[in-house]
Write a protein that holds these residues in place. Structure first.
Motif, short mmCIF file in Angstrom:
data_model
loop_
_atom_site.label_atom_id
_atom_site.label_comp_id
_atom_site.label_asym_id
_atom_site.label_seq_id
_atom_site.Cartn_x
_atom_site.Cartn_y
_atom_site.Cartn_z
N ASP A 54 0.83 -1.20 0.00
CA ASP A 54 0.00 0.00 0.00
C ASP A 54 0.87 1.26 0.00
O ASP A 54 0.61 2.20 -0.74
CB ASP A 54 -0.93 0.01 1.22
N LYS A 129 -14.75 3.80 -3.80
CA LYS A 129 -14.70 2.60 -4.64
C LYS A 129 -15.57 2.79 -5.88
O LYS A 129 -15.15 2.47 -7.01
CB LYS A 129 -15.20 1.39 -3.82
N TYR A 132 -13.89 5.21 -8.26
CA TYR A 132 -12.74 4.54 -8.88
C TYR A 132 -13.21 3.70 -10.05
O TYR A 132 -12.65 3.77 -11.15
CB TYR A 132 -12.04 3.67 -7.83
N LYS A 133 -14.26 2.90 -9.83
CA LYS A 133 -14.78 2.02 -10.89
C LYS A 133 -15.33 2.83 -12.06
O LYS A 133 -15.17 2.46 -13.22
CB LYS A 133 -15.88 1.13 -10.32
N VAL A 135 -14.40 5.89 -13.03
CA VAL A 135 -13.28 6.47 -13.79
C VAL A 135 -12.54 5.38 -14.56
O VAL A 135 -12.10 5.59 -15.70
CB VAL A 135 -12.31 7.23 -12.86
N LEU A 136 -12.45 4.20 -13.97
CA LEU A 136 -11.76 3.08 -14.61
C LEU A 136 -12.45 2.68 -15.92
O LEU A 136 -11.81 2.37 -16.91
CB LEU A 136 -11.74 1.89 -13.64
N ARG A 137 -13.77 2.72 -15.91
CA ARG A 137 -14.51 2.27 -17.08
C ARG A 137 -14.73 3.39 -18.10
O ARG A 137 -15.14 3.11 -19.23
CB ARG A 137 -15.90 1.75 -16.69
N ALA A 138 -14.46 4.63 -17.71
CA ALA A 138 -14.71 5.75 -18.63
C ALA A 138 -13.75 5.66 -19.81
O ALA A 138 -12.58 5.34 -19.64
CB ALA A 138 -14.52 7.08 -17.91
N THR A 146 -5.82 9.29 -15.88
CA THR A 146 -5.35 8.28 -14.94
C THR A 146 -4.71 8.95 -13.72
O THR A 146 -4.55 8.32 -12.69
CB THR A 146 -4.36 7.29 -15.58
N LEU A 149 -7.31 8.78 -11.41
CA LEU A 149 -7.44 7.44 -10.87
C LEU A 149 -6.41 7.24 -9.76
O LEU A 149 -6.69 6.62 -8.73
CB LEU A 149 -7.21 6.43 -12.00
N GLY A 150 -5.22 7.77 -9.97
CA GLY A 150 -4.15 7.68 -8.98
C GLY A 150 -4.53 8.35 -7.67
O GLY A 150 -4.30 7.80 -6.60
N HIS A 153 -7.08 6.26 -5.91
CA HIS A 153 -6.39 5.11 -5.30
C HIS A 153 -5.74 5.54 -3.97
O HIS A 153 -5.88 4.84 -2.96
CB HIS A 153 -5.32 4.56 -6.25
N ARG A 156 -8.25 6.00 -1.30
CA ARG A 156 -8.77 4.72 -0.80
C ARG A 156 -7.80 4.07 0.17
O ARG A 156 -8.21 3.41 1.12
CB ARG A 156 -9.03 3.76 -1.97
N LYS A 157 -6.52 4.22 -0.09
CA LYS A 157 -5.52 3.58 0.75
C LYS A 157 -5.25 4.36 2.03
O LYS A 157 -4.71 3.82 2.99
CB LYS A 157 -4.19 3.46 -0.02
#
Lengths: 186, 126
Positions: A54, A129, A132-133, A135-138, A146, A149-150, A153, A156-157
């Motif tokens: 992490d 979450k 994140y999903k 943006v991931l699928r966009a 990205t 996305l970073g 992430h 989330r951590k």
């Protein structure tokens, strides 16, 4: 001849028990080498394997974001070097690790970054979450990059909402820039 | 004869793509600065293979770590595979992970939630 008071500099870092610190222009190779050092030190230090990964992952995302920002915004090689210069510090804090980085951003980019970070601060684990999903699928290029996305992430951590600040450039410092600091607790 | 074979590097995985045999394997760790550059040719070739007369295609992922831009690239490939399955190709995904690597397992579980494909998690001891 300018003499650096290295002991004084070191004491500043030791005061926060910095496990690893770096100050200078980031390159792809340097990020990889520092990342390896992070993993190595943390494995020695304590952390569960999951925590090591992490911390490592947040470090990679922070530093690669800075590189990506510099590459996309710099008008020339000199500005690229300036924008990809960062200070990174990882220090232990009550069973967790503070993963921090600081870099110059163009003043006009501060508000967009603030808006994004404030949005993340307002989301709980489930909300992050979902985002994140999303943006991931966009489709690529649409909406967040990205780098977005970073940041998600990292949020989330992080045990606490991502802490950040913007500081004015000191007298004699770079014009048109503010200093952006980001901290995750992992 | 593989259509594509990339050796692993410090920050990139070994990638093997074979249209004839019908498989893609990605093994190692993936955190290049520019994931788009690395994965775009792979995505293009996978699209080509799946767009042809491919009856069955297997995707085997064995990645201990991916940066977010690699996850995005992998998602693009899984989306292609999902589309292809809707058109009748037999596609399946295998995600191999070290039993001690919770994060790899969690990532696989999360990706699996939104992908409509046979998606097996395979723990191994390393």
């Amino acid at each position: 001849m300018v003499t650096l008071d290295l002991l004084e500099l070191r004491e500043r870092l030791n005061a926060v028990n910095a496990l690893i610190s770096f100050n200078g222009p980031l390159t792809e190779g340097l990020i990889k080498d520092l990342g390896e050092a992070v993993r190595h030190y943390l494995e020695q230090d304590s952390g569960s394997r999951a925590q090591v990964m992490d911390v490592f992952s947040v470090f990679i995302e922070q530093t690669q974001n800075i590189r990506q920002y510099a590459a996309s915004r710099a008008a020339d090689a000199a500005e690229q070097r300036h924008l990809s210069s960062a200070i990174c510090v990882i220090s232990p804090d009550q069973g967790h690790y503070l993963v921090s980085s600081g870099n110059w951003v163009r003043r006009e980019d501060a508000s967009g970054l603030t808006a994004h970070l404030e949005r993340l601060r307002g989301l709980d684990g489930e909300g992050l979450k979902r985002l994140y999903k999303e943006v991931l699928r966009a489709p690529a290029g649409e909406g967040a990059t990205t780098a977005g996305l970073g940041l998600i992430h990292m949020a989330r951590k992080s045990r606490r909402p991502l802490d950040y600040s913007f500081q004015e450039s000191p007298p004699g410092g770079p014009e048109g820039c503010v200093f952006f600091s980001l901290q995750a607790v992992v | 004869m593989a259509d594509l074979h990339l050796e692993a590097s410090d920050t990139t995985p070994e990638i093997t793509l074979d249209g004839e045999q019908g498989f893609l394997e990605v093994r190692g760790e993936s955190y290049p600065e520019n994931a788009l550059e690395l994965y775009q040719p792979v995505v293009r070739k996978v699209a080509e293979i799946l767009g042809g007369d491919c009856a069955a295609f297997g995707i085997r992922v064995d990645l201990a770590y991916l940066n977010t831009s690699s996850v995005k690239a992998l998602m693009d490939i899984l989306d292609l595979a999902e589309e292809s399955r809707k058109r009748g190709t037999a596609v399946e995904v295998e995600w191999v992970y070290d039993r001690e690597n919770d994060r790899s397992r969690e990532m696989a579980e999360e990706l699996r939630e939104d992908i409509d494909l046979p998606f097996r998690l395979i723990p191994v001891t390393r």
